[in-house]
Design a protein around this motif. Structure first.
Motif, PDB file in Angstrom:
ATOM      1  N   MET A   7       6.221  24.574  14.003  1.00 25.26           N
ATOM      2  CA  MET A   7       7.178  24.005  13.063  1.00 25.26           C
ATOM      3  C   MET A   7       7.063  24.637  11.678  1.00 25.26           C
ATOM      4  SD  MET A   7       8.911  22.200  15.014  1.00 25.26           S
ATOM      5  CE  MET A   7       9.997  21.340  13.887  1.00 25.26           C
ATOM      6  N   GLU A   8       5.875  25.035  11.278  1.00 25.43           N
ATOM      7  CA  GLU A   8       5.697  25.734   9.997  1.00 25.43           C
ATOM      8  C   GLU A   8       6.522  27.018   9.978  1.00 25.43           C
ATOM      9  OE1 GLU A   8       4.143  25.087   7.151  1.00 25.43           O
ATOM     10  OE2 GLU A   8       2.738  23.490   7.608  1.00 25.43           O
ATOM     11  N   ARG A   9       6.581  27.696  11.090  1.00 20.76           N
ATOM     12  CA  ARG A   9       7.335  28.958  11.179  1.00 20.76           C
ATOM     13  C   ARG A   9       8.810  28.767  10.897  1.00 20.76           C
ATOM     14  NH1 ARG A   9       6.852  31.585  16.744  1.00 20.76           N
ATOM     15  NH2 ARG A   9       8.629  32.690  15.924  1.00 20.76           N
ATOM     16  N   PHE A  10       9.372  27.643  11.304  1.00 23.88           N
ATOM     17  CA  PHE A  10      10.811  27.443  11.226  1.00 23.88           C
ATOM     18  C   PHE A  10      11.259  26.516  10.094  1.00 23.88           C
ATOM     19  CE2 PHE A  10      10.015  28.704  15.616  1.00 23.88           C
ATOM     20  CZ  PHE A  10      10.885  29.772  15.713  1.00 23.88           C
ATOM     21  N   ALA A  11      10.337  26.016   9.284  1.00 22.93           N
ATOM     22  CA  ALA A  11      10.690  25.131   8.171  1.00 22.93           C
ATOM     23  C   ALA A  11      11.432  25.916   7.096  1.00 22.93           C
ATOM     24  CB  ALA A  11       9.432  24.500   7.584  1.00 22.93           C
ATOM     25  N   ARG A  12      12.403  25.247   6.484  1.00 20.23           N
ATOM     26  CA  ARG A  12      13.125  25.871   5.375  1.00 20.23           C
ATOM     27  C   ARG A  12      13.442  24.829   4.314  1.00 20.23           C
ATOM     28  NH1 ARG A  12      18.931  27.281   7.997  1.00 20.23           N
ATOM     29  NH2 ARG A  12      17.623  28.182   9.563  1.00 20.23           N
ATOM     30  N   VAL A  14      15.822  23.160   1.499  1.00 20.49           N
ATOM     31  CA  VAL A  14      17.260  22.977   1.326  1.00 20.49           C
ATOM     32  C   VAL A  14      17.508  22.450  -0.080  1.00 20.49           C
ATOM     33  CG1 VAL A  14      17.814  22.659   3.772  1.00 20.49           C
ATOM     34  CG2 VAL A  14      17.161  20.689   2.405  1.00 20.49           C
ATOM     35  N   PRO A  15      18.706  22.686  -0.615  1.00 18.68           N
ATOM     36  CA  PRO A  15      19.022  22.187  -1.956  1.00 18.68           C
ATOM     37  C   PRO A  15      18.839  20.667  -2.037  1.00 18.68           C
ATOM     38  CG  PRO A  15      20.701  23.714  -1.207  1.00 18.68           C
ATOM     39  CD  PRO A  15      19.791  23.456  -0.037  1.00 18.68           C
ATOM     40  N   GLY A  16      18.419  20.211  -3.188  1.00 17.35           N
ATOM     41  CA  GLY A  16      18.213  18.789  -3.388  1.00 17.35           C
ATOM     42  C   GLY A  16      16.799  18.334  -3.091  1.00 17.35           C
ATOM     43  N   GLY A  17      15.893  19.282  -2.885  1.00 12.26           N
ATOM     44  CA  GLY A  17      14.495  18.934  -2.691  1.00 12.26           C
ATOM     45  C   GLY A  17      14.121  18.507  -1.291  1.00 12.26           C
ATOM     46  N   GLY A  18      14.807  18.999  -0.299  1.00 13.59           N
ATOM     47  CA  GLY A  18      14.491  18.641   1.074  1.00 13.59           C
ATOM     48  C   GLY A  18      13.892  19.787   1.855  1.00 13.59           C
ATOM     49  N   ILE A  19      13.493  19.474   3.063  1.00 16.36           N
ATOM     50  CA  ILE A  19      12.982  20.464   4.006  1.00 16.36           C
ATOM     51  C   ILE A  19      13.717  20.221   5.322  1.00 16.36           C
ATOM     52  CG2 ILE A  19      11.024  19.019   4.658  1.00 16.36           C
ATOM     53  CD1 ILE A  19       9.398  21.593   4.999  1.00 16.36           C
ATOM     54  N   ALA A  20      14.039  21.297   6.030  1.00 16.28           N
ATOM     55  CA  ALA A  20      14.873  21.141   7.221  1.00 16.28           C
ATOM     56  C   ALA A  20      14.463  22.097   8.337  1.00 16.28           C
ATOM     57  CB  ALA A  20      16.337  21.396   6.861  1.00 16.28           C
ATOM     58  N   TRP A  21      14.874  21.726   9.535  1.00 15.54           N
ATOM     59  CA  TRP A  21      14.728  22.552  10.725  1.00 15.54           C
ATOM     60  C   TRP A  21      16.044  22.534  11.470  1.00 15.54           C
ATOM     61  CZ3 TRP A  21      10.870  19.469   8.857  1.00 15.54           C
ATOM     62  CH2 TRP A  21       9.625  20.061   8.674  1.00 15.54           C
ATOM     63  N   GLY A  65      24.996  19.036   9.908  1.00 20.86           N
ATOM     64  CA  GLY A  65      25.423  20.179  10.711  1.00 20.86           C
ATOM     65  C   GLY A  65      24.380  20.513  11.756  1.00 20.86           C
ATOM     66  N   ARG A  66      23.881  21.741  11.737  1.00 20.56           N
ATOM     67  CA  ARG A  66      22.871  22.184  12.708  1.00 20.56           C
ATOM     68  C   ARG A  66      21.454  21.859  12.278  1.00 20.56           C
ATOM     69  NH1 ARG A  66      24.520  28.131  12.195  1.00 20.56           N
ATOM     70  NH2 ARG A  66      22.406  28.047  11.471  1.00 20.56           N
ATOM     71  N   LEU A  67      21.288  21.182  11.137  1.00 18.38           N
ATOM     72  CA  LEU A  67      19.957  20.945  10.593  1.00 18.38           C
ATOM     73  C   LEU A  67      19.537  19.489  10.695  1.00 18.38           C
ATOM     74  CD1 LEU A  67      20.222  23.001   7.281  1.00 18.38           C
ATOM     75  CD2 LEU A  67      19.180  23.726   9.437  1.00 18.38           C
ATOM     76  N   LEU A  68      18.239  19.287  10.859  1.00 20.24           N
ATOM     77  CA  LEU A  68      17.609  17.982  10.723  1.00 20.24           C
ATOM     78  C   LEU A  68      16.881  18.043   9.379  1.00 20.24           C
ATOM     79  CD1 LEU A  68      17.245  15.321  12.221  1.00 20.24           C
ATOM     80  CD2 LEU A  68      15.136  16.216  13.154  1.00 20.24           C
ATOM     81  N   VAL A  69      17.350  17.246   8.405  1.00 17.63           N
ATOM     82  CA  VAL A  69      16.895  17.349   7.018  1.00 17.63           C
ATOM     83  C   VAL A  69      16.014  16.158   6.655  1.00 17.63           C
ATOM     84  CG1 VAL A  69      17.625  17.521   4.609  1.00 17.63           C
ATOM     85  CG2 VAL A  69      18.993  18.605   6.406  1.00 17.63           C
ATOM     86  N   PHE A  70      14.876  16.445   6.055  1.00 10.09           N
ATOM     87  CA  PHE A  70      13.911  15.447   5.602  1.00 10.09           C
ATOM     88  C   PHE A  70      13.904  15.466   4.079  1.00 10.09           C
ATOM     89  CE2 PHE A  70      12.769  16.615   9.783  1.00 10.09           C
ATOM     90  CZ  PHE A  70      11.973  15.637  10.338  1.00 10.09           C
ATOM     91  N   ARG A  71      14.035  14.278   3.465  1.00  9.43           N
ATOM     92  CA  ARG A  71      13.987  14.146   2.010  1.00  9.43           C
ATOM     93  C   ARG A  71      13.235  12.878   1.646  1.00  9.43           C
ATOM     94  NH1 ARG A  71      19.394  16.246   2.170  1.00  9.43           N
ATOM     95  NH2 ARG A  71      19.494  18.117   0.900  1.00  9.43           N
ATOM     96  N   LEU A  72      12.669  12.879   0.455  1.00 13.08           N
ATOM     97  CA  LEU A  72      12.081  11.645  -0.067  1.00 13.08           C
ATOM     98  C   LEU A  72      13.211  10.787  -0.606  1.00 13.08           C
ATOM     99  CD1 LEU A  72       8.900  12.766  -2.014  1.00 13.08           C
ATOM    100  CD2 LEU A  72       9.048  11.727   0.239  1.00 13.08           C
ATOM    101  N   ALA A  73      13.194   9.503  -0.243  1.00 15.33           N
ATOM    102  CA  ALA A  73      14.238   8.592  -0.689  1.00 15.33           C
ATOM    103  C   ALA A  73      13.896   7.983  -2.034  1.00 15.33           C
ATOM    104  CB  ALA A  73      14.448   7.494   0.343  1.00 15.33           C
TER     105      ALA A  73
END
Length: 86
Positions: A7-12, A14-21, A65-73
């Motif tokens: 998962m580290e390999r594919f993490a990116r 995203v705008p707004g302070g998130g991380i996505a796969w 879209g094609r991403l699963l996005v994780f953000r702090l709420a």
């Protein structure tokens, strides 16, 4: 390779302070999906909390879209004395 390494390999970022796969990363094997999701949650907490203020925070997970996005709420507000009455 561990789930976390994968998962580290594919993490990116995203705008707004998130991380996505990409969703396809989780679709490798039905039995692996749970382990990959657990690893994604661990990575998201580690990376997102590193620059956050102290306090309680929630992790929001959404599809975009094609991403699963994780953000702090953000911090949740709890009363200091929940059973106290005025």
């Amino acid at each position: 390779m561990t789930h976390k390494d994968h998962m580290e390999r594919f993490a990116r970022r995203v705008p707004g302070g998130g991380i996505a796969w990409e969703n396809s990363v989780f679709a490798r094997d039905e039995h692996e999906a749970g382990g990959l999701l657990d690893a994604a949650v661990d990575i998201a907490w580690e990376r997102l909390l590193a620059g956050a203020r102290r306090g309680r925070a929630r992790l929001d997970i959404n599809r975009q879209g094609r991403l699963l996005v994780f953000r702090l709420a953000g911090p949740t507000r709890e009363p200091e004395l929940p059973f106290a009455r005025a």
